[in-house]
Design a protein around this motif. Structure first.
Motif, mmCIF file in Angstrom:
data_model
loop_
_atom_site.group_PDB
_atom_site.id
_atom_site.type_symbol
_atom_site.label_atom_id
_atom_site.label_comp_id
_atom_site.label_asym_id
_atom_site.label_seq_id
_atom_site.Cartn_x
_atom_site.Cartn_y
_atom_site.Cartn_z
ATOM 1 N N ALA A 230 11.018 12.709 71.605
ATOM 2 C CA ALA A 230 10.277 13.852 72.162
ATOM 3 C C ALA A 230 8.917 13.977 71.487
ATOM 4 O O ALA A 230 7.901 14.255 72.147
ATOM 5 N N ALA A 231 8.873 13.763 70.173
ATOM 6 C CA ALA A 231 7.606 13.847 69.441
ATOM 7 C C ALA A 231 6.654 12.734 69.856
ATOM 8 O O ALA A 231 5.464 12.973 70.102
ATOM 9 N N ILE A 232 7.162 11.495 69.948
ATOM 10 C CA ILE A 232 6.331 10.359 70.343
ATOM 11 C C ILE A 232 5.724 10.588 71.728
ATOM 12 O O ILE A 232 4.541 10.330 71.975
ATOM 13 N N GLU A 233 6.542 11.092 72.642
ATOM 14 C CA GLU A 233 6.090 11.298 74.015
ATOM 15 C C GLU A 233 5.134 12.486 74.140
ATOM 16 O O GLU A 233 4.501 12.673 75.183
ATOM 17 N N SER A 234 5.015 13.271 73.062
ATOM 18 C CA SER A 234 4.122 14.438 73.088
ATOM 19 C C SER A 234 2.904 14.274 72.190
ATOM 20 O O SER A 234 2.236 15.254 71.867
ATOM 21 N N GLY A 235 2.635 13.034 71.753
ATOM 22 C CA GLY A 235 1.394 12.780 71.041
ATOM 23 C C GLY A 235 1.502 12.394 69.587
ATOM 24 O O GLY A 235 0.497 12.041 68.962
ATOM 25 N N VAL A 236 2.704 12.482 68.998
ATOM 26 C CA VAL A 236 2.870 12.078 67.604
ATOM 27 C C VAL A 236 2.745 10.558 67.522
ATOM 28 O O VAL A 236 3.326 9.828 68.320
ATOM 29 N N LYS A 237 1.979 10.095 66.537
ATOM 30 C CA LYS A 237 1.658 8.669 66.479
ATOM 31 C C LYS A 237 2.851 7.817 66.076
ATOM 32 O O LYS A 237 3.120 6.770 66.672
ATOM 33 N N GLU A 238 3.584 8.239 65.029
ATOM 34 C CA GLU A 238 4.691 7.443 64.503
ATOM 35 C C GLU A 238 5.807 8.362 64.020
ATOM 36 O O GLU A 238 5.541 9.451 63.517
ATOM 37 N N VAL A 239 7.039 7.882 64.158
ATOM 38 C CA VAL A 239 8.190 8.588 63.594
ATOM 39 C C VAL A 239 9.009 7.592 62.779
ATOM 40 O O VAL A 239 9.298 6.483 63.242
ATOM 41 N N LEU A 240 9.368 8.005 61.571
ATOM 42 C CA LEU A 240 10.205 7.187 60.689
ATOM 43 C C LEU A 240 11.466 7.966 60.317
ATOM 44 O O LEU A 240 11.405 9.182 60.081
ATOM 45 N N ILE A 241 12.584 7.266 60.271
ATOM 46 C CA ILE A 241 13.836 7.849 59.795
ATOM 47 C C ILE A 241 14.297 6.994 58.625
ATOM 48 O O ILE A 241 14.504 5.781 58.779
ATOM 49 N N GLY A 242 14.429 7.613 57.434
ATOM 50 C CA GLY A 242 14.780 6.811 56.273
ATOM 51 C C GLY A 242 15.313 7.630 55.123
ATOM 52 O O GLY A 242 15.469 8.859 55.216
ATOM 53 N N HIS A 243 15.577 6.957 54.025
ATOM 54 C CA HIS A 243 16.147 7.585 52.832
ATOM 55 C C HIS A 243 15.087 8.435 52.132
ATOM 56 O O HIS A 243 13.913 8.073 52.082
ATOM 57 N N ALA A 244 15.539 9.560 51.571
ATOM 58 C CA ALA A 244 14.617 10.433 50.836
ATOM 59 C C ALA A 244 13.946 9.697 49.684
ATOM 60 O O ALA A 244 12.796 9.995 49.335
ATOM 61 N N ALA A 245 14.630 8.710 49.111
ATOM 62 C CA ALA A 245 14.063 7.965 47.982
ATOM 63 C C ALA A 245 12.919 7.049 48.407
ATOM 64 O O ALA A 245 12.184 6.540 47.555
ATOM 65 N N ASP A 246 12.753 6.844 49.725
ATOM 66 C CA ASP A 246 11.708 5.942 50.223
ATOM 67 C C ASP A 246 10.480 6.680 50.730
ATOM 68 O O ASP A 246 9.614 6.079 51.370
ATOM 69 N N VAL A 247 10.371 7.975 50.439
ATOM 70 C CA VAL A 247 9.256 8.735 51.006
ATOM 71 C C VAL A 247 7.907 8.224 50.506
ATOM 72 O O VAL A 247 6.912 8.225 51.245
ATOM 73 N N ARG A 248 7.846 7.728 49.268
ATOM 74 C CA ARG A 248 6.560 7.225 48.765
ATOM 75 C C ARG A 248 6.148 5.961 49.516
ATOM 76 O O ARG A 248 4.991 5.803 49.894
ATOM 77 N N SER A 249 7.111 5.072 49.762
ATOM 78 C CA SER A 249 6.810 3.870 50.550
ATOM 79 C C SER A 249 6.373 4.247 51.955
ATOM 80 O O SER A 249 5.413 3.694 52.504
ATOM 81 N N ASN A 250 7.064 5.210 52.539
ATOM 82 C CA ASN A 250 6.815 5.558 53.934
ATOM 83 C C ASN A 250 5.560 6.403 54.142
ATOM 84 O O ASN A 250 5.218 6.738 55.281
ATOM 85 N N ALA A 256 10.028 1.643 55.191
ATOM 86 C CA ALA A 256 11.382 1.435 54.683
ATOM 87 C C ALA A 256 12.298 2.373 55.469
ATOM 88 O O ALA A 256 12.269 3.564 55.277
ATOM 89 N N GLY A 257 13.044 1.808 56.405
ATOM 90 C CA GLY A 257 13.867 2.636 57.272
ATOM 91 C C GLY A 257 13.718 2.200 58.701
ATOM 92 O O GLY A 257 13.523 1.016 58.992
ATOM 93 N N THR A 258 13.798 3.157 59.603
ATOM 94 C CA THR A 258 13.728 2.869 61.040
ATOM 95 C C THR A 258 12.449 3.466 61.623
ATOM 96 O O THR A 258 12.223 4.663 61.514
ATOM 97 N N LEU A 259 11.650 2.617 62.245
ATOM 98 C CA LEU A 259 10.433 3.060 62.926
ATOM 99 C C LEU A 259 10.750 3.295 64.395
ATOM 100 O O LEU A 259 11.309 2.428 65.063
ATOM 101 N N ILE A 260 10.397 4.466 64.889
ATOM 102 C CA ILE A 260 10.595 4.821 66.294
ATOM 103 C C ILE A 260 9.281 4.673 67.031
ATOM 104 O O ILE A 260 8.251 5.213 66.597
ATOM 105 N N CYS A 261 9.299 3.944 68.124
ATOM 106 C CA CYS A 261 8.056 3.743 68.875
ATOM 107 C C CYS A 261 8.345 3.707 70.377
ATOM 108 O O CYS A 261 9.506 3.697 70.776
#
Length: 261
Positions: A230-250, A256-261
């Protein structure tokens, strides 16, 4: 300018060590950012001490009159202000908010159908009031949202934090290149819910339809994916789903995780 809209799940909120590590990483993220946090199980534990029974249908909390007072107190007070205080200690100038503050997230009480969920809010993206939120970002503050909205008539509403994150990311995409990041206790969307290393690194609508047909996705991840698309289809550029420990990488150009496109 890039903006990170980051949602952290309740399981991280419930784990003090994991939460502190996550907040340290979040504080180190450069540039504008917005945090939305889940409620965790703290409200349930405090409710038990107060004699307020937690009721669920299909994993969703029934928010009766006593419970909306409880979650407003716990989510908007205790949890939100503890997160803000930790971020201040890490030299991240945060400000705690609910959807009622500055009328940023008006919502409507969910209509009663087969189930009466009580004081639960559904967000209409067109009703979002993004200008005050942008003003806070413009002066260098990091907004921290509790999973609460309001109906404009004085009633607070319990609202899914994933949906709040998706809605805010959508509204802010008019001003920023938004990366929406869902942080929880798993490494991403898993091919096999029992195997933490079976991360699906890329999902588009075609792949999603195939995964649904194969019934390999756990029920808990489905709302995140629907909010992501829903976010992607409404203008958000990228969505990532991942571990809280990977927030710096992401937040630093890698995934690090799953990229939604």
């Amino acid at each position: 300018m890039q903006l990170f809209v980051i949602k952290v799940g309740g399981n991280v909120i419930d784990n003090p060590a994991l939460l502190q590590s996550f907040l340290q990483d979040l504080a180190a993220v450069q540039g504008p950012k917005v945090l939305i946090h889940g409620g965790g199980k703290i409200a349930t534990r405090i409710g038990e001490r107060l004699g307020i029974e937690s009721k669920y249908v299909d994993g969703r909390r029934i928010t009766d009159a006593a419970t909306i007072d409880l979650v407003t107190m716990v989510y908007g007070g205790l949890v939100n202000k503890q997160v803000v205080a930790h971020l201040q200690a890490l030299h991240c100038n945060a400000i705690g908010l609910t959807g009622a503050d500055a009328n940023i997230i008006p919502a409507v009480k969910r209509p009663v159908k087969e189930i009466d969920y009580g004081f639960v809010g559904d967000i209409t993206s067109a009703a979002l009031n993004i200008a005050p939120l942008k003003a806070l970002l413009d002066v260098g503050l990091t907004p921290v949202f509790a999973p609460l909205t309001h109906d404009g008539q004085g009633q607070m509403l319990n609202t899914n934090a994933d949906t709040i994150a998706s809605s805010l990311a959508t509204g802010l995409s008019a001003y920023y290149d938004v990366r929406l990041i869902y942080c929880f206790e798993k490494k991403g969307v898993l091919q096999n819910a029992e195997d933490d290393d079976s991360v699906i690194h890329l999902i588009n609508r075609e792949i999603y339809a195939r995964l649904l047909e194969q019934k390999v996705l756990s029920d808990g991840i489905l709302p995140k994916l629907e909010n992501a698309f829903a976010a992607i289809e409404s203008g958000v550029k990228e969505v990532l789903i991942g571990h809280a420990a990977d927030v710096r990488s992401n937040t630093s150009g890698t995934v690090a995780g799953t990229l939604i496109c």
